[in-house]
Design a protein around this motif. Sequence first.
Motif, PDB file in Angstrom:
ATOM      1  N   ILE A  98       0.819  -1.207   0.000  1.00  0.00           N
ATOM      2  CA  ILE A  98       0.000   0.000   0.000  1.00  0.00           C
ATOM      3  C   ILE A  98       0.855   1.261   0.000  1.00  0.00           C
ATOM      4  CG2 ILE A  98      -1.995  -1.041   1.124  1.00  0.00           C
ATOM      5  CD1 ILE A  98      -1.036   0.094   3.740  1.00  0.00           C
ATOM      6  N   PHE A  99       2.128   1.138   0.340  1.00  0.00           N
ATOM      7  CA  PHE A  99       3.007   2.303   0.377  1.00  0.00           C
ATOM      8  C   PHE A  99       3.645   2.575  -0.985  1.00  0.00           C
ATOM      9  CE2 PHE A  99       2.894   0.825   4.767  1.00  0.00           C
ATOM     10  CZ  PHE A  99       2.537   1.989   5.408  1.00  0.00           C
ATOM     11  N   ASN A 100       3.424   1.659  -1.928  1.00  0.00           N
ATOM     12  CA  ASN A 100       3.989   1.835  -3.258  1.00  0.00           C
ATOM     13  C   ASN A 100       3.022   2.525  -4.205  1.00  0.00           C
ATOM     14  OD1 ASN A 100       6.366   0.533  -2.516  1.00  0.00           O
ATOM     15  ND2 ASN A 100       5.524  -1.490  -2.980  1.00  0.00           N
ATOM     16  N   LEU A 101       1.907   3.010  -3.672  1.00  0.00           N
ATOM     17  CA  LEU A 101       0.922   3.689  -4.508  1.00  0.00           C
ATOM     18  C   LEU A 101       1.465   5.023  -5.016  1.00  0.00           C
ATOM     19  CD1 LEU A 101      -2.377   3.161  -2.489  1.00  0.00           C
ATOM     20  CD2 LEU A 101      -1.768   2.107  -4.659  1.00  0.00           C
ATOM     21  N   ASP A 102       1.138   5.335  -6.246  1.00  0.00           N
ATOM     22  CA  ASP A 102       1.450   6.645  -6.812  1.00  0.00           C
ATOM     23  C   ASP A 102       0.621   7.690  -6.063  1.00  0.00           C
ATOM     24  OD1 ASP A 102       1.596   8.974  -8.281  1.00  0.00           O
ATOM     25  OD2 ASP A 102       1.628   7.928 -10.210  1.00  0.00           O
ATOM     26  N   PRO A 103       1.259   8.731  -5.483  1.00  0.00           N
ATOM     27  CA  PRO A 103       0.509   9.752  -4.735  1.00  0.00           C
ATOM     28  C   PRO A 103      -0.660  10.336  -5.518  1.00  0.00           C
ATOM     29  CG  PRO A 103       2.860  10.051  -4.422  1.00  0.00           C
ATOM     30  CD  PRO A 103       2.704   8.987  -5.473  1.00  0.00           C
ATOM     31  N   SER A 104      -0.516  10.380  -6.853  1.00  0.00           N
ATOM     32  CA  SER A 104      -1.596  10.937  -7.670  1.00  0.00           C
ATOM     33  C   SER A 104      -2.806  10.013  -7.720  1.00  0.00           C
ATOM     34  CB  SER A 104      -1.095  11.195  -9.094  1.00  0.00           C
ATOM     35  OG  SER A 104      -0.751   9.972  -9.742  1.00  0.00           O
ATOM     36  N   ASP A 116      -9.631   0.909  -2.631  1.00  0.00           N
ATOM     37  CA  ASP A 116      -8.260   0.644  -2.217  1.00  0.00           C
ATOM     38  C   ASP A 116      -8.200  -0.276  -1.000  1.00  0.00           C
ATOM     39  OD1 ASP A 116      -7.381   2.177  -4.269  1.00  0.00           O
ATOM     40  OD2 ASP A 116      -6.869   3.934  -3.058  1.00  0.00           O
ATOM     41  N   ILE A 117      -9.150  -0.109  -0.080  1.00  0.00           N
ATOM     42  CA  ILE A 117      -9.192  -0.968   1.102  1.00  0.00           C
ATOM     43  C   ILE A 117      -9.355  -2.431   0.679  1.00  0.00           C
ATOM     44  CG2 ILE A 117     -10.721  -1.683   2.996  1.00  0.00           C
ATOM     45  CD1 ILE A 117      -8.971   0.474   3.926  1.00  0.00           C
ATOM     46  N   ARG A 118     -10.271  -2.671  -0.271  1.00  0.00           N
ATOM     47  CA  ARG A 118     -10.498  -4.048  -0.744  1.00  0.00           C
ATOM     48  C   ARG A 118      -9.284  -4.577  -1.504  1.00  0.00           C
ATOM     49  NH1 ARG A 118     -15.487  -1.784  -2.182  1.00  0.00           N
ATOM     50  NH2 ARG A 118     -14.815  -1.692  -4.369  1.00  0.00           N
ATOM     51  N   LYS A 127      -5.160  -1.933   7.131  1.00  0.00           N
ATOM     52  CA  LYS A 127      -6.081  -0.795   7.156  1.00  0.00           C
ATOM     53  C   LYS A 127      -5.492   0.352   7.981  1.00  0.00           C
ATOM     54  CE  LYS A 127     -10.329  -3.484   6.603  1.00  0.00           C
ATOM     55  NZ  LYS A 127     -11.622  -3.867   7.220  1.00  0.00           N
ATOM     56  N   TYR A 128      -4.898  -0.016   9.121  1.00  0.00           N
ATOM     57  CA  TYR A 128      -4.300   1.027   9.959  1.00  0.00           C
ATOM     58  C   TYR A 128      -3.136   1.703   9.225  1.00  0.00           C
ATOM     59  CZ  TYR A 128      -1.648   3.374  13.546  1.00  0.00           C
ATOM     60  OH  TYR A 128      -0.965   4.327  14.239  1.00  0.00           O
ATOM     61  N   ASN A 129      -2.290   0.882   8.579  1.00  0.00           N
ATOM     62  CA  ASN A 129      -1.158   1.442   7.841  1.00  0.00           C
ATOM     63  C   ASN A 129      -1.634   2.384   6.734  1.00  0.00           C
ATOM     64  OD1 ASN A 129       0.582  -0.059   9.408  1.00  0.00           O
ATOM     65  ND2 ASN A 129       0.833  -1.698   7.905  1.00  0.00           N
ATOM     66  N   TYR A 130      -2.716   2.007   6.087  1.00  0.00           N
ATOM     67  CA  TYR A 130      -3.242   2.826   4.990  1.00  0.00           C
ATOM     68  C   TYR A 130      -3.799   4.149   5.523  1.00  0.00           C
ATOM     69  CZ  TYR A 130      -5.580   3.868   0.573  1.00  0.00           C
ATOM     70  OH  TYR A 130      -5.982   4.463  -0.594  1.00  0.00           O
TER      71      TYR A 130
END
Length: 233
Positions: A98-104, A116-118, A127-130
Amino acid sequence: MVSKDADDINFDKLEKELYAAVDADARYWRENDAKFRAVNQKVPTYEDFREMVKAAHLKPLEKGDKMSNVKFCQPWNVHADSQKFSNPQKQADHDGNIFNLDPSKLPKNALEFSRDIRRYCSTLQDKYNYMRLLGGDNIGKVFQSGCDMLGEFIEALLLFDRVTDTMEVISILENLSQIKRFSLSLQFLSQSEKDNLLTLFEALSLSITQLNKTESEQYCVKITNLKEAFALL
């Protein structure tokens, strides 16, 4: 003279219902006490917290107790099994997706957040990290029109690190408290979710004692204001 209504009363059923109500009340208070013990003991993870609550009904074995019906399963190779959890790189690859997501591509509304949660969050820790990745300001913007996931958020926030995450959690709660129809979201919380909310604020109150005096006083005011917003005062 005994009335016909008295003859129709099913006393066995009433007795069973009474015992069930007493048992449910006792279970509630046992689990509630276990939650406060877990907070006071500063258990490291939510899994430890949950296991402590689930085991609230257990009692220590007495000297004369027997365990004839209990089967113990010893793994044939404990070292091999432990390797499943000993590779931090593999664990990071799993937790870090989940940390590799493009900020855009971060969610701009509740629908995208649910997507995104699913897609990325298979565990409560994910979920907490996200939520931490998004931060309080972004979460407030995503759910500015209302939030039907408040109970899930509260449960996930229980995983916060008592040393490093206190300020981030307070920021998330502050932003959630300002969304539209927030008071309505509070009304839809179940009893267990309300209990989680109380436990979360107990943990936050304990965590700020580790800050310096100025910060502790500052966040004490913030927590008090949040308790009022979350209808805990």
